[in-house]
Design an enzyme around this catalytic site. Structure first.
Site, PDB file in Angstrom:
ATOM      1  N   CYS A   1       0.794  -1.386   0.006  1.00 36.63           N
ATOM      2  CA  CYS A   1      -0.046   0.084  -0.157  1.00 36.63           C
ATOM      3  C   CYS A   1       0.808   1.197  -0.037  1.00 36.63           C
ATOM      4  O   CYS A   1       0.696   2.003  -0.970  1.00 36.63           O
ATOM      5  CB  CYS A   1      -0.783   0.058   1.263  1.00 36.63           C
ATOM      6  SG  CYS A   1      -2.259  -1.306   1.025  1.00 36.63           S
TER       7      CYS A   1
HETATM    8  C1  UDX Z   1      -1.420   0.295   5.474  1.00 37.79           C
HETATM    9  C2  UDX Z   1      -2.140   1.288   6.359  1.00 37.79           C
HETATM   10  O1  UDX Z   1      -1.879   1.236   7.691  1.00 37.79           O
HETATM   11  C3  UDX Z   1      -3.622   0.572   6.010  1.00 37.79           C
HETATM   12  O2  UDX Z   1      -4.378   1.505   6.912  1.00 37.79           O
HETATM   13  C4  UDX Z   1      -3.878   0.802   4.748  1.00 37.79           C
HETATM   14  O3  UDX Z   1      -5.195   0.328   4.333  1.00 37.79           O
HETATM   15  C5  UDX Z   1      -3.083  -0.347   4.120  1.00 37.79           C
HETATM   16  O4  UDX Z   1      -1.631  -0.019   4.139  1.00 37.79           O
HETATM   17  P1  UDX Z   1      -0.175  -2.041   5.921  1.00 37.79           P
HETATM   18  O5  UDX Z   1       0.640  -1.911   4.464  1.00 37.79           O
HETATM   19  O6  UDX Z   1      -0.582  -3.520   6.275  1.00 37.79           O
HETATM   20  O7  UDX Z   1      -1.195  -0.997   5.983  1.00 37.79           O
HETATM   21  O8  UDX Z   1       1.037  -1.701   6.875  1.00 37.79           O
HETATM   22  P2  UDX Z   1       1.462  -0.669   8.127  1.00 37.79           P
HETATM   23  O9  UDX Z   1       1.293  -1.480   9.521  1.00 37.79           O
HETATM   24  O10 UDX Z   1       0.620   0.722   7.929  1.00 37.79           O
HETATM   25  O11 UDX Z   1       2.760  -0.510   7.904  1.00 37.79           O
HETATM   26  C6  UDX Z   1       3.437   0.196   6.648  1.00 37.79           C
HETATM   27  C7  UDX Z   1       4.898   0.190   6.591  1.00 37.79           C
HETATM   28  O12 UDX Z   1       5.344   1.128   7.329  1.00 37.79           O
HETATM   29  C8  UDX Z   1       5.487  -1.173   7.157  1.00 37.79           C
HETATM   30  O13 UDX Z   1       6.748  -1.451   6.403  1.00 37.79           O
HETATM   31  C9  UDX Z   1       6.087  -0.771   8.362  1.00 37.79           C
HETATM   32  O14 UDX Z   1       7.088  -1.490   8.839  1.00 37.79           O
HETATM   33  C10 UDX Z   1       6.396   0.578   8.363  1.00 37.79           C
HETATM   34  N1  UDX Z   1       6.504   1.502   9.604  1.00 37.79           N
HETATM   35  C11 UDX Z   1       5.089   1.684  10.201  1.00 37.79           C
HETATM   36  C12 UDX Z   1       7.477   2.154  10.079  1.00 37.79           C
HETATM   37  O15 UDX Z   1       8.638   1.966   9.325  1.00 37.79           O
HETATM   38  N2  UDX Z   1       7.477   2.751  11.061  1.00 37.79           N
HETATM   39  C13 UDX Z   1       6.293   2.874  11.943  1.00 37.79           C
HETATM   40  O16 UDX Z   1       6.283   3.580  12.963  1.00 37.79           O
HETATM   41  C14 UDX Z   1       5.085   2.442  11.220  1.00 37.79           C
END
Ligand code: UDX
Length: 412
Positions: A266
């Site tokens: 995403c």
């Molecule tokens: C995301 C959105 O959160 C969700 O609402 C949407 O509809 C789909 O995309 P997702 O892709 O499952 O969900 O992952 P998410 O938990 O949001 O993390 C995204 C990325 O950011 C991951 O690679 C995670 O490791 C990274 N991340 C997240 C960080 O590097 N730091 C953070 O503080 C949070």
């Protein structure tokens, strides 16, 4: 209510099974026969906590099934979600081919339907797509008129991988973009089990809310990573800094975890399309562009810290784009591995869930990955990496290892 869902990917399957678990009758449609057979046999095609149990439960109850027959699904439902994939094209913009196909198929199936029908776009689509692509295609294929013979809503999803069931059950808000009131009433009735606020908007506003939410979360992460780089230079702990920052109610502590940055199906896709779409309209998305750039250079930062890896054995712990999933799509770990390969390192990789990365064999255990390694890189925040039985140099790219004394963090 009688519900159909086109596309049994992440969002379609979780939503379909979720509505069925609330007592609605759900038919999921997919073009892939093999996938449909698996779902009907109670085997989810994706790894998601709680999904096998919930799928089994609704199959046993008998109010959920999957099919390849879209006509049957439309005939036997009053409301249909379009939740097909919207991948990135080569130039980073969104590829709408599945949306186009699904809306044409839906329109054809709608031809013989006499009663009013509600179409809900759930896929993440560029603002303007529901109006310009979905409605246009359904009208052309069905010979019917939107807002009169059928209604249209745009209802973005906010499900995190690994926590998708939890997020489906406990939404912060439900956004309903609507063409007509009758269809939004139908969608509200379907969602009556939820107690969260419901925001009704025009179609393109709902499409925009999804992009702006994901782009903002990505900006938060990149901001945290820029701050963390600065912190490391002066010996401050970025995690403590953001603990203090996040205590401000106006700011909130989520998504400030610095490290290797974002990946997955995403954020990379949505930030790129947000920036590309804004530019197509003549707007200037400077902040999102910068967030993308900051995220891009993080894999090279951890490889730089590793020093000269040529001919050395490097243990790589973590392949998934985040913990709790087997998904390696746009994973930062994959970029790190590419760079290590270019530098002539011998890679021994382990991940508790993630499927193999092309050209790379996954070791069976963490211990095997560490065997004979000179250096260890932690690329995914799996809890089992909190304690790593290794006496060599460990670089923690996700702030997960417990004993900082023996390790070096990407940003501490
Ligand atoms: C995301 C959105 O959160 C969700 O609402 C949407 O509809 C789909 O995309 P997702 O892709 O499952 O969900 O992952 P998410 O938990 O949001 O993390 C995204 C990325 O950011 C991951 O690679 C995670 O490791 C990274 N991340 C997240 C960080 O590097 N730091 C953070 O503080 C949070």
């Amino acid at each position: 209510m009688k519900v159909s869902v086109i596309g049994t990917g992440y969002v379609g399957l979780i939503s379909g099974v979720g509505y069925a678990s609330q007592g609605h009758d759900v038919i999921c449609v997919d073009v892939l026969e093999e996938k449909v057979a698996k779902i009907n046999a109670g085997e989810p095609p994706i790894h998601e906590a709680g999904l096998p149990e919930r799928l089994r439960q609704v199959l046993d109850k008998g109010n959920f099934k999957a099919t390849t027959d879209i006509t049957d699904a439309i005939e036997n439902s009053d409301i249909c979600f379009i939740s097909v994939g919207t991948p990135s094209a080569a130039d980073g913009s969104i590829d709408l081919k599945y949306i186009e196909q699904a809306s044409k198929d839906l329109g054809t199936a709608l031809k013989n339907k006499d009663s009013y029908f509600t179409i809900v776009v759930k896929s993440t689509v560029t603002p303007g797509t529901t109006e310009g692509t979905v409605i246009k295609n359904v009208e052309a294929a069905s010979g019917k008129k939107a807002g009169q013979d059928f209604g249209v809503c745009m209802n973005p999803e906010f499900l995190r991988e690994g926590k998708a069931i939890e997020d489906f059950d406990n939404p912060d808000r439900i956004v309903i973009g609507r063409l007509d009131e009758k269809s939004s009433e139908a969608l509200k009735a379907l969602n009556k089990a939820f107690t969260c606020p419901v925001l009704e908007t025009p179609l393109s506003t709902a499409e925009m809310i999804k992009y702006v939410s994901n782009a903002f979360l990505a900006v938060k992460i990149s901001y945290a990573n820029e701050v963390a780089e600065f912190c490391k230079k002066i010996g401050a702990d970025p995690y403590e800094v953001f603990k203090g920052v996040g205590m401000d109610k106006r700011i909130n502590p989520a998504f400030f975890n610095s490290g290797l940055g974002w990946g997955g199906s995403c954020f990379p896709k949505d930030t790129k399309e947000f920036a590309a779409a804004a530019k197509r309209e003549g707007a200037n998305p400077r902040i999102v562009d910068a967030a993308i750039e900051t995220n891009k250079i993080l894999p090279s930062k951890i490889v730089e810290l590793a020093g000269d890896v040529s001919g050395k054995t490097v243990a790589v712990l973590g392949l998934a784009f985040k913990a709790g999933t087997d998904d390696v799509r746009e994973s930062q770990a994959v970029e790190v591995i590419k760079l290590l390969n270019e530098k002539g390192a011998k890679i021994q990789a382990y991940d508790p869930e993630a499927s193999e990365v092309e050209g790379l064999e996954r070791e069976e255990t963490m211990e095997k990955a560490l065997e004979g390694a000179e250096i260890c890189l932690v690329l995914t925040e799996w809890p089992e990496f909190e304690n790593i039985p290794f006496s060599g140099k460990i670089i923690d790219g996700r702030n997960i290892v417990e004993n900082r004394e023996n390790y070096e963090g990407l940003f501490w």
